[in-house]
Design a protein around this motif. Structure first.
Motif, mmCIF file in Angstrom:
data_model
loop_
_atom_site.group_PDB
_atom_site.id
_atom_site.type_symbol
_atom_site.label_atom_id
_atom_site.label_comp_id
_atom_site.label_asym_id
_atom_site.label_seq_id
_atom_site.Cartn_x
_atom_site.Cartn_y
_atom_site.Cartn_z
ATOM 1 N N ASN A 93 0.792 -1.232 0.000
ATOM 2 C CA ASN A 93 0.000 0.000 0.000
ATOM 3 C C ASN A 93 0.823 1.281 0.000
ATOM 4 O OD1 ASN A 93 -2.517 -1.401 -0.057
ATOM 5 N ND2 ASN A 93 -2.229 -1.820 2.116
ATOM 6 N N ASP A 94 2.158 1.186 -0.064
ATOM 7 C CA ASP A 94 2.966 2.396 -0.227
ATOM 8 C C ASP A 94 2.651 3.012 -1.587
ATOM 9 O OD1 ASP A 94 4.238 2.089 2.188
ATOM 10 O OD2 ASP A 94 6.199 1.586 1.343
ATOM 11 N N ARG A 95 2.594 4.340 -1.638
ATOM 12 C CA ARG A 95 2.405 5.050 -2.910
ATOM 13 C C ARG A 95 3.777 5.274 -3.542
ATOM 14 N NH1 ARG A 95 0.122 10.178 -3.241
ATOM 15 N NH2 ARG A 95 1.511 10.740 -1.545
ATOM 16 N N VAL A 96 3.877 4.915 -4.823
ATOM 17 C CA VAL A 96 5.151 5.023 -5.534
ATOM 18 C C VAL A 96 4.914 5.476 -6.969
ATOM 19 C CG1 VAL A 96 6.334 3.249 -4.154
ATOM 20 C CG2 VAL A 96 5.098 2.591 -6.238
ATOM 21 N N VAL A 97 5.976 6.032 -7.580
ATOM 22 C CA VAL A 97 6.032 6.238 -9.023
ATOM 23 C C VAL A 97 7.166 5.364 -9.533
ATOM 24 C CG1 VAL A 97 5.039 8.548 -9.036
ATOM 25 C CG2 VAL A 97 7.496 8.283 -8.780
ATOM 26 N N TYR A 98 7.168 5.130 -10.842
ATOM 27 C CA TYR A 98 8.185 4.247 -11.408
ATOM 28 C C TYR A 98 8.396 4.547 -12.878
ATOM 29 C CZ TYR A 98 4.178 1.799 -13.363
ATOM 30 O OH TYR A 98 3.030 1.490 -14.053
ATOM 31 N N GLY A 99 9.516 4.085 -13.388
ATOM 32 C CA GLY A 99 9.811 4.087 -14.811
ATOM 33 C C GLY A 99 10.063 2.655 -15.232
ATOM 34 N N LEU A 115 11.453 1.893 -8.237
ATOM 35 C CA LEU A 115 10.403 2.560 -7.467
ATOM 36 C C LEU A 115 10.923 3.832 -6.819
ATOM 37 C CD1 LEU A 115 8.945 -0.519 -5.549
ATOM 38 C CD2 LEU A 115 8.046 0.532 -7.639
ATOM 39 N N VAL A 116 10.089 4.862 -6.814
ATOM 40 C CA VAL A 116 10.384 6.112 -6.110
ATOM 41 C C VAL A 116 9.200 6.390 -5.192
ATOM 42 C CG1 VAL A 116 10.841 8.586 -6.335
ATOM 43 C CG2 VAL A 116 11.698 6.990 -8.088
ATOM 44 N N PRO A 117 9.426 6.408 -3.867
ATOM 45 C CA PRO A 117 8.314 6.686 -2.950
ATOM 46 C C PRO A 117 7.753 8.093 -3.181
ATOM 47 C CG PRO A 117 10.247 5.879 -1.765
ATOM 48 C CD PRO A 117 10.680 6.149 -3.171
ATOM 49 N N ILE A 118 6.443 8.223 -3.036
ATOM 50 C CA ILE A 118 5.787 9.524 -3.161
ATOM 51 C C ILE A 118 5.683 10.135 -1.763
ATOM 52 C CG2 ILE A 118 3.693 10.757 -3.833
ATOM 53 C CD1 ILE A 118 3.112 8.482 -5.818
ATOM 54 N N LEU A 122 2.654 15.185 -1.477
ATOM 55 C CA LEU A 122 2.603 15.291 -2.935
ATOM 56 C C LEU A 122 1.539 14.338 -3.468
ATOM 57 C CD1 LEU A 122 4.036 16.598 -5.409
ATOM 58 C CD2 LEU A 122 5.541 14.600 -5.445
ATOM 59 N N ASP A 123 0.679 14.834 -4.378
ATOM 60 C CA ASP A 123 -0.342 13.950 -4.937
ATOM 61 C C ASP A 123 0.246 13.080 -6.046
ATOM 62 O OD1 ASP A 123 -0.173 15.751 -7.063
ATOM 63 O OD2 ASP A 123 -2.268 16.343 -6.988
ATOM 64 N N THR A 124 -0.416 11.971 -6.316
ATOM 65 C CA THR A 124 0.099 10.997 -7.285
ATOM 66 C C THR A 124 0.213 11.550 -8.703
ATOM 67 O OG1 THR A 124 -0.773 9.214 -5.912
ATOM 68 C CG2 THR A 124 -0.177 8.642 -8.170
ATOM 69 N N PRO A 125 -0.789 12.291 -9.238
ATOM 70 C CA PRO A 125 -0.621 12.774 -10.612
ATOM 71 C C PRO A 125 0.573 13.714 -10.774
ATOM 72 C CG PRO A 125 -2.712 13.568 -9.686
ATOM 73 C CD PRO A 125 -2.121 12.598 -8.715
ATOM 74 N N THR A 126 0.838 14.534 -9.779
ATOM 75 C CA THR A 126 2.002 15.424 -9.852
ATOM 76 C C THR A 126 3.291 14.619 -9.797
ATOM 77 O OG1 THR A 126 0.748 17.221 -8.830
ATOM 78 C CG2 THR A 126 3.163 17.404 -8.781
ATOM 79 N N ALA A 127 3.326 13.616 -8.940
ATOM 80 C CA ALA A 127 4.521 12.770 -8.828
ATOM 81 C C ALA A 127 4.803 12.051 -10.144
ATOM 82 C CB ALA A 127 4.350 11.766 -7.693
ATOM 83 N N VAL A 128 3.759 11.517 -10.797
ATOM 84 C CA VAL A 128 3.949 10.832 -12.084
ATOM 85 C C VAL A 128 4.451 11.828 -13.128
ATOM 86 C CG1 VAL A 128 2.794 9.599 -13.968
ATOM 87 C CG2 VAL A 128 2.294 8.995 -11.599
ATOM 88 N N ALA A 129 3.878 13.029 -13.130
ATOM 89 C CA ALA A 129 4.303 14.043 -14.102
ATOM 90 C C ALA A 129 5.757 14.440 -13.906
ATOM 91 C CB ALA A 129 3.408 15.277 -13.988
ATOM 92 N N CYS A 130 6.259 14.314 -12.700
ATOM 93 C CA CYS A 130 7.656 14.692 -12.417
ATOM 94 C C CYS A 130 8.658 13.647 -12.877
ATOM 95 C CB CYS A 130 7.840 14.951 -10.927
ATOM 96 S SG CYS A 130 7.089 16.481 -10.383
ATOM 97 N N MET A 131 8.218 12.462 -13.214
ATOM 98 C CA MET A 131 9.170 11.426 -13.642
ATOM 99 C C MET A 131 9.836 11.842 -14.957
ATOM 100 S SD MET A 131 9.601 9.014 -11.436
ATOM 101 C CE MET A 131 10.281 7.661 -12.341
ATOM 102 N N THR A 132 9.361 11.414 -16.086
ATOM 103 C CA THR A 132 10.019 11.699 -17.362
ATOM 104 C C THR A 132 9.901 13.164 -17.752
ATOM 105 O OG1 THR A 132 9.655 9.444 -18.099
ATOM 106 C CG2 THR A 132 10.117 11.076 -19.797
#
Length: 145
Positions: A93-99, A115-118, A122-132
């Motif tokens: 259940n940890d929130r993460v972003v990934y490539g 994996l990069v912990p959020i 920080l909200d998930t859509p912003t975290a995903v947008a910050c990846m690539t």
């Protein structure tokens, strides 16, 4: 350790390369297996990137069929059988972003080292947008003289 995970999922699948018509919406694509060193992510968001058109068209070849997308974010819903006891820094259940490939789906098997912990604030859509996209913008802004 697994939470309640279905056997099939919705996904955007490329069965043969080509134009936009190569994208197929599947409502019963199999949930990916979880190899050693991976977790299963229940995706909330997927990043849409121009490079996805290269994979879809075959310019950057991939083994067919494949689930499109290469960045996303969501919650960890399962560990591989081998890794379920050995991970202390990440939890179910940890929130993460990934490539990693396969993000245009409800679930994606992702290498633990991708994996990069959020952070909580920080909200998930912003975290995903910050990846690539975010990293590309940072690179371009910091490399222009």
């Amino acid at each position: 350790m697994k939470s309640s995970i279905p056997t099939t999922m919705k996904a955007i699948v490329v069965e043969s390369t080509g134009g936009i018509d190569a994208l197929k919406f599947s409502i019963d694509h199999p949930i990916p297996s979880i190899p050693k060193g991976h977790v299963l992510i229940h995706n909330e968001y997927s990043g849409l990137n121009f490079i996805d058109t290269y994979h879809r068209s075959g310019l950057y070849p991939r083994q067919l069929p494949f689930v499109l997308g290469q960045e996303g974010g969501g919650t960890i819903c399962a560990f591989s059988e081998e890794d379920q006891q050995s991970q202390s820094d990440i939890q179910l259940n940890d929130r993460v972003v990934y490539g990693a490939f396969g993000s245009y789906a409800e679930y994606t098997a992702v290498p633990i080292d991708k994996l990069v912990p959020i952070p909580d604030d920080l909200d998930t859509p912003t975290a995903v947008a910050c990846m690539t996209q975010g990293l590309t913008a940072h690179y371009l802004a910091s490399s222009v003289g």
